[in-house]
Structure formats: C-alpha cells, structure tokens
Design a protein around this motif. Sequence first.
Motif, short mmCIF file in Angstrom:
data_model
loop_
_atom_site.label_atom_id
_atom_site.label_comp_id
_atom_site.label_asym_id
_atom_site.label_seq_id
_atom_site.Cartn_x
_atom_site.Cartn_y
_atom_site.Cartn_z
N GLY A 195 35.82 46.15 35.66
CA GLY A 195 35.22 44.93 36.20
C GLY A 195 36.26 43.83 36.24
O GLY A 195 36.11 42.77 35.64
N ILE B 270 39.60 48.18 37.77
CA ILE B 270 38.50 48.70 38.60
C ILE B 270 37.48 47.60 38.86
O ILE B 270 37.17 46.79 37.98
N PRO C 166 37.50 32.77 35.86
CA PRO C 166 37.92 33.21 34.52
C PRO C 166 37.64 32.14 33.46
O PRO C 166 37.88 30.95 33.70
C1 LIG Z 1 31.94 39.07 34.19
S1 LIG Z 1 32.86 39.56 35.60
C2 LIG Z 1 34.49 39.70 34.85
C3 LIG Z 1 35.62 39.40 35.81
C4 LIG Z 1 37.00 39.34 35.11
N1 LIG Z 1 37.28 40.56 34.40
C5 LIG Z 1 37.06 38.16 34.16
O1 LIG Z 1 36.97 38.39 32.95
O2 LIG Z 1 37.21 37.02 34.61
C6 LIG Z 1 32.33 41.24 35.78
C7 LIG Z 1 32.97 42.03 36.91
O3 LIG Z 1 32.39 43.35 36.91
C8 LIG Z 1 32.24 43.79 38.25
N2 LIG Z 1 31.20 44.84 38.27
C9 LIG Z 1 29.86 44.70 38.21
N3 LIG Z 1 29.25 45.89 38.24
C10 LIG Z 1 30.23 46.83 38.31
C11 LIG Z 1 30.24 48.25 38.36
N4 LIG Z 1 29.10 48.96 38.34
N5 LIG Z 1 31.43 48.88 38.42
C12 LIG Z 1 32.59 48.18 38.42
N6 LIG Z 1 32.65 46.82 38.39
C13 LIG Z 1 31.48 46.16 38.33
C14 LIG Z 1 31.87 42.52 39.01
O4 LIG Z 1 32.12 42.66 40.39
C15 LIG Z 1 32.74 41.48 38.31
O5 LIG Z 1 33.98 41.33 38.98
#
Ligand SMILES: C[S@@+](CC[C@H](N)C(=O)[O-])C[C@H]1O[C@@H](n2cnc3c(N)ncnc32)[C@H](O)[C@@H]1O
Length: 298
Positions: free
Chosen positions: A130, A152, A103
């Motif tokens: 995400g 999600i 994070p």
């Molecule tokens: C930039 S990270 C953000 C993680 C957290 N929300 C943070 O802000 O620290 C993006 C997240 O989106 C998830 N992700 C990527 N493609 C996805 C999809 N098609 N559907 C759902 N989640 C997805 C990844 O696994 C990852 O955990």
Amino acid sequence: MTINSNHLPEQANIRHPITVGEALQNWAKQIDRLEARWMLQSVLAVDAAFLVAHADRELSPDEAARYRQMLARRAAGEPVAYLTGERGFYDLILKVTPDVLIPRPETELLVETALSSIAPDRCSRVLDLGTGSGAIAITIAKHRPLAQVTAIDLSSRALAVARANAQAQAVDNVTFVQGDWYANLVAGEKFDVIVANPPYIAEGDPHLAQGDLRFEPNLALVAKHNGWDCIRQIITHAEAYLHRDGWLLLEHGYDQASACRELLEKSGFVSIFSRTDLAGIERVSGGQCGSFSTAECL
Ligand SMILES: C[S@@+](CC[C@H](N)C(=O)[O-])C[C@H]1O[C@@H](n2cnc3c(N)ncnc32)[C@H](O)[C@@H]1O
C-alpha cells in the motif's frame, strides 16, 4: 481547519500591485501562517528564505489571482498539500495529488522502525504494501541504497505518483507493482522486512467527515470489518513472504495496537512489540517471523 471565506479579499477589492508582505499579512489573516507561506512559495516557485528576504517583491496579477484562489480553496477545507502539490516527509519533499494519502508525521515512526531493522551493509529485500505516494518505500530506499524495495498498491493512479517521486528523488532501488496486497508477487518471493501502513478506518467512522480525510481517497483510508480487513489480510499471509527472522512492521489506528499484537501472536510471530508516537499513542506494531516456523518461513 474551516475558515470563513468572507475574510478573503474579493476580486473587485484587490489593489494591484500587492507585495509578498501584504499578501501574507493582509490576505491570509484567517489562514494558518505557515500554510499561507507554503501556498505563496508554491505560487511564486520560491523557498521560505525568499519570502523573508523579498517582502517588497510585487506579485503579478496572475500570481495574485492564483494565490487568492488557493486561499479560497483552503478556506473551503481542501488540504494544503493537495493545493501546493507537495508534502515534506522524513527528509524528503514528495509530490502528492488527490490520488494518494497525504503522508503523515506518524508514519515516520514506521520508517524509523524499519530502518533500524535493515542493516546498511546488506542487500536486504523490503516489501512496502500500500505504497501510496511511495513515502515509506522511497525513504527506506534512499537511506538503505543496498536494499531492494518492492512497493505495491492496488491503485494505478497512486503508483504513477509514487513512480514520479522515485524519479524525482533519483532512487533506482524500488520496483513498483500493481496488485492486491501479496497477489502479484512472484511465487516463492521472500523478504527480510515487510512494512505496511494499510487502510484501517471503519466504514462510517465520523473522522472520515472531518479535515483532510474528506478529500483523501477512500481506498487509502477505509477497511471493511470495522477497519480490520486489510490489517488482517496482511498479517495472516505475511509469513509465506518472509525469510526466517524477517520482520513484519505495521502502522495502525490509535486503538488497534493490542488486537494487532494478538493477531501477530496467533499468526506465529515472535518478539512482538508496539511503539508509541510523539503523542504517546501506540501507532506501530510488529513481530518477527518465528524461528520455530515451518518450511514456509525458511
Ligand atoms: C493509508 S494509505 C498509505 C499510503 C502510504 N504508504 C503512506 O503511508 O503515506 C494505504 C494505501 O493502501 C492502498 N491499498 C488499499 N487497498 C489495497 C489492496 N487491496 N492492495 C494493495 N494496496 C491497497 C491504497 O491505495 C493506499 O495507497
């Protein structure tokens, strides 16, 4: 940060016993001071105040060996958060593993923006797309105990970390769902606020070969179509999942604010805005589900 590991003490040169003070001053010369402290705190399972108050405390051979190994891995570039297994975010300490994005402080701006749009005395419904470590969902849930948060992620491994964080924070108003963005939501489900910090880096971007990004999951960082695929999917489908006047709030790349606002406008959002982070970079954009919208938005 890349550090010359030749500056770390060789196993053969280690004189036992070594004290906390020596471990920080003599062994960690090439490591950021704060990071060296975090690593020693993690090895000794103590807080920052303990290190200050017990500079003469001797490390056992096992503690010394584990600390030295951490220093060496940090010197080789591994993110300190993956070595210690935790990272501070907003007002929480969260567990992190190489299965989740570490994070970032910038994401606290997204949380602040979301909190200002969620009334503390209402049972608002919030969707975090995400969720990764659960940083956004859990912080919102903790600060808005009446809200019901759905979090999600596509990655089951990330969701395991997020669930462990929710449990550690004693948060029981977050429901975790594995899925591809909106795909596994119950039909007709609507939210008051959708927040997302999606992957937004283009494939082949040189930043991916630098710093912590080298060790973080590709799924958390990279989006097809020059970094736009996830943001586009989230914006163009959001209206079907928002109550009238509900907010969509997104974190994006340093150069994506203007195109994000345009995409929000084309998708029927109103009251569109962007907010700058502490470095003065537009990092968060959002809009409100237009009151002129069709029945889908009601
Ligand atoms: C930039 S990270 C953000 C993680 C957290 N929300 C943070 O802000 O620290 C993006 C997240 O989106 C998830 N992700 C990527 N493609 C996805 C999809 N098609 N559907 C759902 N989640 C997805 C990844 O696994 C990852 O955990």
